[in-house]
Write a protein that holds these residues in place. Structure first.
Motif, mmCIF file in Angstrom:
data_model
loop_
_atom_site.group_PDB
_atom_site.id
_atom_site.type_symbol
_atom_site.label_atom_id
_atom_site.label_comp_id
_atom_site.label_asym_id
_atom_site.label_seq_id
_atom_site.Cartn_x
_atom_site.Cartn_y
_atom_site.Cartn_z
ATOM 1 N N ASP A 117 38.639 25.831 24.043
ATOM 2 C CA ASP A 117 38.129 24.529 23.593
ATOM 3 C C ASP A 117 38.449 24.304 22.119
ATOM 4 N N HIS A 118 38.289 25.342 21.294
ATOM 5 C CA HIS A 118 38.590 25.219 19.871
ATOM 6 C C HIS A 118 40.074 24.951 19.648
ATOM 7 N N ALA A 119 40.926 25.684 20.359
ATOM 8 C CA ALA A 119 42.369 25.494 20.202
ATOM 9 C C ALA A 119 42.774 24.076 20.599
ATOM 10 N N LYS A 153 41.026 21.427 20.449
ATOM 11 C CA LYS A 153 40.520 20.453 19.473
ATOM 12 C C LYS A 153 41.311 20.473 18.178
ATOM 13 N N THR A 154 41.918 21.593 17.839
ATOM 14 C CA THR A 154 42.523 21.747 16.518
ATOM 15 C C THR A 154 44.047 21.854 16.521
ATOM 16 N N VAL A 214 35.509 29.297 24.960
ATOM 17 C CA VAL A 214 35.211 28.791 23.616
ATOM 18 C C VAL A 214 36.486 28.730 22.785
ATOM 19 N N SER A 215 37.290 29.794 22.867
ATOM 20 C CA SER A 215 38.557 29.811 22.125
ATOM 21 C C SER A 215 39.505 28.730 22.634
#
Length: 219
Positions: free
Chosen positions: A37-39, A41-42, A34-35
């Motif tokens: 995927d978030h990284a 994306k951002t 999850v971390s």
């Protein structure tokens, strides 16, 4: 060059982070899918080192989401899964390389350099700009054939500028090539590094565009 390392093993992740940073990479380490995927994306990264057995979100799903968003950064899968079917699935899902643990750190660094070359469309390992020659593998810079001593972050900065010669690089882009999340550079650190590069390699090497960024003109 900024890497994202997605690895849930604390000992391995720490060792890879330290080793890759010693090779001059800015490394950000996350411990679950999850971390990761978030990284992705951002934040902007140059390469992803991805374990498949991540908690919360499997590595293959991280890869699928990355490619589903159209992101093309190179992905090196680093996993304990050594079955041929797993290798085929990983490569067919968009990974650029597939490596089975354990791996020698020097080999991993070499594979990272190879992927970076392919991503940049280069066949040769050397970066040349006028009389400047930069060797990422040896971490060496020469000017007219004469070695020039550069600090680690000066080397990373020069590497980013040469790779993007002719393109204006913002402060944020250049700092991202040298620092990870946990690093806290001084407010004038970038200017200091640029000053040192100009002093060592030529006063007109890097152009300042006020309020925009910096550029090495196309050779």
């Amino acid at each position: 060059m900024r890497l994202l390392l997605a690895e849930d093993d604390p000992q391995l992740g720490d060792g890879l982070t330290v080793g890759l940073r010693q090779d001059g990479y800015a490394v950000d380490w996350v411990k679950d899918g999850v971390s990761a995927d978030h990284a992705l994306k951002t934040e902007n990264f140059d390469l992803l080192v991805l374990d498949l057995g991540l908690p919360k979100l499997a590595g293959m799903e991280v890869l699928a989401r990355l490619r589903g968003r159209g992101q093309t950064l190179p992905v090196l899968i680093l996993t304990a899964r050594d079955a041929t079917g797993d290798k085929i699935a990983g490569l067919d899902s968009g990974a650029d390389d597939y490596v089975v643990k354990p791996i020698d750190l020097d080999e991993l660094a070499a594979r990272v350099r190879a992927l970076a070359r392919r991503s940049a469309g280069r066949a040769t390992p050397l970066l040349c700009y006028g009389e400047i020659e930069l060797d990422p593998a040896a971490h060496r810079v020469t000017l007219g054939g004469i070695p020039v001593e550069l600090a680690s972050r000066e080397f990373s900065l020069l590497h980013a500028l040469i790779q993007n010669a002719g393109r204006v690089m913002t402060r944020a882009q250049l700092e991202a090539s040298m620092y990870g999340w946990r690093d806290e550079p001084d407010s004038n650190a970038l200017e200091v590094h640029i000053h040192h590069l100009r002093k060592k390699l030529g006063a007109n090497l890097i152009k300042t565009l006020r309020g925009v960024g910096y550029v090495m003109p196309s050779p």
